[in-house]
Design a protein around this motif. Sequence first.
Motif, mmCIF file in Angstrom:
data_model
loop_
_atom_site.group_PDB
_atom_site.id
_atom_site.type_symbol
_atom_site.label_atom_id
_atom_site.label_comp_id
_atom_site.label_asym_id
_atom_site.label_seq_id
_atom_site.Cartn_x
_atom_site.Cartn_y
_atom_site.Cartn_z
ATOM 1 N N ALA A 21 0.724 12.996 1.714
ATOM 2 C CA ALA A 21 1.830 12.329 2.408
ATOM 3 C C ALA A 21 2.457 11.242 1.549
ATOM 4 C CB ALA A 21 1.336 11.736 3.720
ATOM 5 N N ALA A 22 1.650 10.499 0.786
ATOM 6 C CA ALA A 22 2.187 9.418 -0.034
ATOM 7 C C ALA A 22 3.136 9.951 -1.103
ATOM 8 C CB ALA A 22 1.050 8.643 -0.690
ATOM 9 N N ALA A 23 2.861 11.140 -1.621
ATOM 10 C CA ALA A 23 3.694 11.687 -2.684
ATOM 11 C C ALA A 23 5.047 12.137 -2.153
ATOM 12 C CB ALA A 23 2.986 12.863 -3.355
ATOM 13 N N THR A 24 5.098 12.560 -0.899
ATOM 14 C CA THR A 24 6.342 13.046 -0.336
ATOM 15 C C THR A 24 7.102 11.976 0.428
ATOM 16 O OG1 THR A 24 5.275 13.763 1.693
ATOM 17 C CG2 THR A 24 5.430 15.390 -0.088
ATOM 18 N N GLY A 25 6.435 10.876 0.749
ATOM 19 C CA GLY A 25 7.079 9.821 1.516
ATOM 20 C C GLY A 25 6.927 10.011 3.010
ATOM 21 N N HIS A 26 6.343 11.118 3.455
ATOM 22 C CA HIS A 26 6.114 11.347 4.879
ATOM 23 C C HIS A 26 4.918 10.530 5.328
ATOM 24 C CE1 HIS A 26 8.226 15.205 3.825
ATOM 25 N NE2 HIS A 26 9.030 14.594 4.650
ATOM 26 N N GLY A 27 4.964 10.087 6.553
ATOM 27 C CA GLY A 27 3.862 9.303 7.076
ATOM 28 C C GLY A 27 3.941 7.836 6.710
ATOM 29 N N CYS A 28 4.992 7.433 6.041
ATOM 30 C CA CYS A 28 5.164 6.031 5.680
ATOM 31 C C CYS A 28 5.874 5.290 6.810
ATOM 32 C CB CYS A 28 5.997 5.882 4.411
ATOM 33 S SG CYS A 28 5.188 6.526 2.946
ATOM 34 N N GLN A 29 5.461 4.059 7.037
ATOM 35 C CA GLN A 29 6.139 3.224 8.017
ATOM 36 C C GLN A 29 7.456 2.746 7.415
ATOM 37 O OE1 GLN A 29 3.795 -0.038 9.488
ATOM 38 N NE2 GLN A 29 5.582 -1.111 10.261
ATOM 39 N N VAL A 30 8.555 2.983 8.113
ATOM 40 C CA VAL A 30 9.865 2.548 7.641
ATOM 41 C C VAL A 30 10.033 1.074 8.003
ATOM 42 C CG1 VAL A 30 12.354 2.877 7.823
ATOM 43 C CG2 VAL A 30 10.832 4.853 7.887
ATOM 44 N N VAL A 31 10.351 0.256 7.009
ATOM 45 C CA VAL A 31 10.549 -1.174 7.231
ATOM 46 C C VAL A 31 12.042 -1.429 7.394
ATOM 47 C CG1 VAL A 31 10.270 -3.486 6.258
ATOM 48 C CG2 VAL A 31 8.516 -1.739 5.861
ATOM 49 N N GLN A 32 12.405 -1.978 8.543
ATOM 50 C CA GLN A 32 13.798 -2.325 8.804
ATOM 51 C C GLN A 32 13.889 -3.826 9.016
ATOM 52 O OE1 GLN A 32 15.232 0.104 12.021
ATOM 53 N NE2 GLN A 32 15.340 1.905 10.727
ATOM 54 N N PHE A 33 14.797 -4.446 8.302
ATOM 55 C CA PHE A 33 14.979 -5.883 8.374
ATOM 56 C C PHE A 33 15.836 -6.243 9.588
ATOM 57 C CE2 PHE A 33 13.333 -5.369 4.345
ATOM 58 C CZ PHE A 33 13.198 -6.565 3.653
ATOM 59 N N PRO A 34 15.565 -7.394 10.208
ATOM 60 C CA PRO A 34 16.473 -7.871 11.255
ATOM 61 C C PRO A 34 17.858 -8.110 10.649
ATOM 62 C CG PRO A 34 14.419 -9.103 11.274
ATOM 63 C CD PRO A 34 14.414 -8.257 10.035
ATOM 64 N N ARG A 35 18.899 -7.986 11.444
ATOM 65 C CA ARG A 35 20.273 -8.139 10.975
ATOM 66 C C ARG A 35 20.454 -9.496 10.276
ATOM 67 N NH1 ARG A 35 25.115 -5.659 11.939
ATOM 68 N NH2 ARG A 35 26.948 -6.982 11.870
ATOM 69 N N GLY A 36 20.971 -9.464 9.061
ATOM 70 C CA GLY A 36 21.250 -10.674 8.299
ATOM 71 C C GLY A 36 20.065 -11.257 7.546
ATOM 72 N N ALA A 37 18.876 -10.704 7.719
ATOM 73 C CA ALA A 37 17.682 -11.233 7.052
ATOM 74 C C ALA A 37 17.570 -10.685 5.647
ATOM 75 C CB ALA A 37 16.435 -10.878 7.841
ATOM 76 N N TYR A 38 17.066 -11.501 4.736
ATOM 77 C CA TYR A 38 16.801 -11.037 3.377
ATOM 78 C C TYR A 38 15.310 -10.909 3.114
ATOM 79 C CZ TYR A 38 15.513 -15.766 2.034
ATOM 80 O OH TYR A 38 14.883 -16.969 1.937
ATOM 81 N N ALA A 39 14.480 -11.402 4.042
ATOM 82 C CA ALA A 39 13.026 -11.302 3.915
ATOM 83 C C ALA A 39 12.459 -10.853 5.252
ATOM 84 C CB ALA A 39 12.430 -12.633 3.498
ATOM 85 N N HIS A 40 11.362 -10.098 5.174
ATOM 86 C CA HIS A 40 10.739 -9.599 6.397
ATOM 87 C C HIS A 40 9.241 -9.444 6.150
ATOM 88 C CE1 HIS A 40 10.591 -7.696 10.277
ATOM 89 N NE2 HIS A 40 10.103 -6.575 9.773
ATOM 90 N N GLN A 41 8.439 -9.847 7.135
ATOM 91 C CA GLN A 41 6.988 -9.716 7.048
ATOM 92 C C GLN A 41 6.510 -8.591 7.953
ATOM 93 O OE1 GLN A 41 5.265 -13.494 8.060
ATOM 94 N NE2 GLN A 41 6.362 -14.564 6.449
ATOM 95 N N VAL A 42 5.522 -7.849 7.470
ATOM 96 C CA VAL A 42 4.954 -6.730 8.224
ATOM 97 C C VAL A 42 3.436 -6.880 8.204
ATOM 98 C CG1 VAL A 42 4.735 -4.221 8.350
ATOM 99 C CG2 VAL A 42 6.872 -5.239 7.575
ATOM 100 N N GLN A 43 2.806 -6.616 9.336
ATOM 101 C CA GLN A 43 1.355 -6.663 9.426
ATOM 102 C C GLN A 43 0.808 -5.248 9.510
ATOM 103 O OE1 GLN A 43 0.802 -9.154 12.852
ATOM 104 N NE2 GLN A 43 0.935 -11.010 11.628
ATOM 105 N N GLY A 44 -0.402 -5.079 9.012
ATOM 106 C CA GLY A 44 -1.029 -3.772 9.051
ATOM 107 C C GLY A 44 -2.523 -3.876 8.844
#
Length: 117
Positions: A21-44
């Motif tokens: 999955a990592a090689a194809t990009g499938h199964g990856c969590q898509v990170v979307q930034f809040p509108r107007g933000a240039y930085a975003h934090q994600v927990q996992g």
Amino acid sequence: MFRSLFVAAALALSTLTALPAAATGHGCQVVQFPRGAYAHQVQGYANPHSSQCFRLDVRPGQQARVRILYGPVFFSTTHTNGTYQDVRFQTVNGQLFVYVHTDYAGQHAFTIEFAFV
């Protein structure tokens, strides 16, 4: 003749679906930034048996910074060489994949930050 073509096509398709999955990009969590933000934090959560994958859509040539804010983890990206806890780089193409890993047994919470200018 049709049978040999069918077998060849089936073999080609089974080879494609066998990619991790990592090689194809499938199964990856898509990170979307809040509108107007240039930085975003994600927990996992990370474990030593598989990496946590994140996919970001970026513009080529953006200045990027990816860093671990919390947790016993490190990461690698498709736009850099090596493993890091904090790295700055220039994006290469429209998609950035980030893979978070740990060497410690068990599940480990982490926080990662993505920043672009």
